[in-house]
Design a protein around this motif. Structure first.
Motif, short mmCIF file in Angstrom:
data_model
loop_
_atom_site.label_atom_id
_atom_site.label_comp_id
_atom_site.label_asym_id
_atom_site.label_seq_id
_atom_site.Cartn_x
_atom_site.Cartn_y
_atom_site.Cartn_z
N ALA A 106 25.27 -26.15 86.11
CA ALA A 106 25.32 -27.06 84.97
C ALA A 106 24.54 -26.50 83.78
CB ALA A 106 24.78 -28.43 85.37
N ALA A 107 23.37 -25.91 84.05
CA ALA A 107 22.55 -25.35 82.98
C ALA A 107 23.27 -24.17 82.32
CB ALA A 107 21.19 -24.91 83.52
N SER A 108 23.85 -23.29 83.11
CA SER A 108 24.54 -22.13 82.54
C SER A 108 25.80 -22.55 81.79
CB SER A 108 24.89 -21.13 83.64
OG SER A 108 23.76 -20.37 84.02
N ALA A 109 26.54 -23.52 82.32
CA ALA A 109 27.75 -23.98 81.64
C ALA A 109 27.40 -24.57 80.27
CB ALA A 109 28.47 -25.02 82.50
N ALA A 110 26.34 -25.38 80.23
CA ALA A 110 25.92 -25.97 78.97
C ALA A 110 25.44 -24.91 77.99
CB ALA A 110 24.82 -27.00 79.21
N LYS A 111 24.72 -23.92 78.50
CA LYS A 111 24.18 -22.87 77.62
C LYS A 111 25.32 -22.02 77.02
CE LYS A 111 20.60 -20.87 75.76
NZ LYS A 111 21.19 -19.76 75.04
N VAL A 112 26.38 -21.82 77.77
CA VAL A 112 27.53 -21.10 77.23
C VAL A 112 28.14 -21.89 76.08
CG1 VAL A 112 29.90 -20.37 77.72
CG2 VAL A 112 28.07 -19.83 79.34
N GLN A 113 28.37 -23.18 76.29
CA GLN A 113 28.97 -24.00 75.24
C GLN A 113 28.06 -24.09 74.03
OE1 GLN A 113 32.13 -25.32 75.35
NE2 GLN A 113 31.72 -25.70 73.18
N ILE A 114 26.77 -24.25 74.27
CA ILE A 114 25.80 -24.33 73.17
C ILE A 114 25.77 -23.01 72.40
CG2 ILE A 114 23.31 -24.32 72.70
CD1 ILE A 114 24.39 -27.11 72.93
N GLY A 115 25.77 -21.89 73.10
CA GLY A 115 25.73 -20.59 72.43
C GLY A 115 26.94 -20.39 71.52
N LYS A 116 28.11 -20.74 72.03
CA LYS A 116 29.33 -20.61 71.22
C LYS A 116 29.29 -21.55 70.02
CE LYS A 116 32.41 -19.18 75.02
NZ LYS A 116 33.59 -19.56 75.83
N ALA A 117 28.83 -22.78 70.24
CA ALA A 117 28.77 -23.76 69.14
C ALA A 117 27.76 -23.35 68.08
CB ALA A 117 28.44 -25.14 69.70
N CYS A 118 26.61 -22.83 68.52
CA CYS A 118 25.60 -22.39 67.55
C CYS A 118 26.14 -21.31 66.63
CB CYS A 118 24.35 -21.89 68.28
SG CYS A 118 23.28 -23.20 68.92
N ARG A 119 26.89 -20.39 67.21
CA ARG A 119 27.45 -19.32 66.38
C ARG A 119 28.55 -19.85 65.46
NH1 ARG A 119 28.61 -13.20 68.16
NH2 ARG A 119 26.36 -13.46 68.29
N PHE A 120 29.49 -20.61 66.02
CA PHE A 120 30.63 -21.07 65.21
C PHE A 120 30.19 -22.04 64.13
CE2 PHE A 120 34.12 -23.92 64.22
CZ PHE A 120 35.16 -23.03 63.98
N VAL A 121 29.44 -23.07 64.50
CA VAL A 121 29.03 -24.08 63.53
C VAL A 121 28.05 -23.48 62.52
CG1 VAL A 121 27.88 -26.31 63.23
CG2 VAL A 121 29.41 -25.95 65.17
#
Length: 380
Positions: free
Chosen positions: A313-328
């Motif tokens: 769960a932690a790694s899945a969230a960190k992947v989504q957060i990492g992508k969102a931080c870059r895109f947004v």
């Protein structure tokens, strides 16, 4: 999945938001990080005495509010919105996490110090050659009578300039990257043989290079089992990832809101640029990324107490957060134009924090590989 908050959690959010709204606006924050000491001890004192939020995830028996990861998530999301630099993550989430989960004999007293705002922790785990591998350690702790002798170098220790204590990971046996032979220690920062080189980070936080030279530690410095500390480290770091993702959600919300507001004000060809369909599509994509990041973060914080589901769960969230931080983040800067990176505009500071969060505790590639291994590697 029900993501509703309890009345107490909603009150906690409202309390933190109201205080930060009154005492932590962008100009005050910018002024504080631009000069020494790089944070506001008076704000930290208010967190402890006025708001009582430093006890949010601790049991009532320890003097806390009886909460857990969800309470940390609530606090960290509000901190992200205000770009708070005070060391809640290192002290309450990480320091408190090691104390709670290890059964350390002095845990009650140290947690009491955290809740009172007197004890401040920083996690010294990263090393120059370690990348994101928690087991890649050259720092050593050798048995010395009943105690230990610590030697090594830890890099980019966030919050160390403010800390009273360091949580240090060290190799006590085995090879350089073995999962076994790792131990965790609490080290007073003013101990003989501990030296630091302090510096500001690009996002306004403060960090240190920390050097240990024949630091003598008592037997009570050991946190958790000797030679088998990696599971404890992974558990606390996963909790820190979940809390950092919550902070990122606050940052992402401000990036999106700030960009939306700016495009309504900025005019081109006599009309607000928010009326251009292509930019509307871009801002919708930003909104979707924010909402997906929030959902994944809530899921991670719900599951972080379940050892069977925590790591994935932690790694899945960190992947989504990492992508969102870059895109947004990148789209926020692009839609602001060159003004977005000026020091006077808040949006650039949110972008810098999002960029740092993107790689904190592991990049997108690292956590994709970790998730794949956790899902498939053990069964392969």
């Amino acid at each position: 999945m029900d993501f509703s908050f309890t009345e107490e959690q909603s009150m906690l959010r409202d309390t933190v938001a109201a205080y930060l709204g009154d005492h932590y606006d962008f100009d005050k924050r910018r002024a504080a990080v631009s000069k020494e000491p790089g944070w506001r001890p008076d704000v930290w004192k208010a967190f402890a005495e006025e708001l009582g939020i430093l006890g949010a995830p601790f049991s009532e028996e320890l003097g806390g509010l009886g909460g857990g990861p969800i309470e940390n998530m609530v606090v960290m999301e509000e901190f992200g919105k205000a770009l708070v630099v005070e060391p809640y993550l290192g002290t309450v989430v990480i320091g408190g996490g090691f104390l709670k989960h290890s059964g350390h004999a002095g845990a009650a007293d140290l947690i009491g110090g955290i809740i009172e705002g007197k004890t401040i922790f920083a996690l010294a785990y990263a090393e120059p050659k370690g990348r994101y591998n928690l087991a890649a350690l050259e720092t050593t702790a050798k048995k010395d009578g009943a105690g230990w002798t610590l030697n090594g170098h830890k890099a980019v220790v966030i919050g160390a300039p403010f800390a009273t204590h360091l949580i240090v990971t060290a190799r006590t046996s085995g090879g350089a990257r073995d999962a076994g032979g790792i131990s965790v220690f609490i080290v007073e920062k003013n101990a003989k043989g501990v030296t630091t080189r302090d510096y500001p980070t690009v996002d306004g936080f403060r960090a240190s290079e920390v050097y240990f030279e024949n630091v003598s530690l008592g037997a009570d410095a050991l946190v958790g089992p000797a030679d088998n500390g990696l599971p404890l480290i992974e558990k606390v770091v996963d909790e820190a990832i979940a809390a950092t993702c919550a902070e990122a959600c606050g940052v992402l919300r401000k990036l999106h809101e700030g960009t939306l507001e700016y495009t309504k004000q900025r005019k081109q060809f006599g009309v607000p640029i928010s009326s251009f369909q292509v930019l509307q599509h871009r801002m919708v994509d930003m909104f979707i990324n924010v909402e997906q990041a929030v959902s994944m973060t809530y899921m991670a914080n719900i599951k972080v107490s379940d050892d069977a589901e925590r790591a994935k769960a932690a790694s899945a969230a960190k992947v989504q957060i990492g992508k969102a931080c870059r895109f947004v983040g990148q789209n926020a800067i692009q839609l602001h134009g060159g003004m977005g990176m000026t020091d006077e505009m808040a949006i650039g500071h949110y972008f810098k924090r999002a960029t740092m969060i993107e790689t904190a505790f592991g990049s997108v590639d690292h956590h994709l590989a970790r998730y794949e291994f956790l899902s498939l590697g053990k069964a392969a």
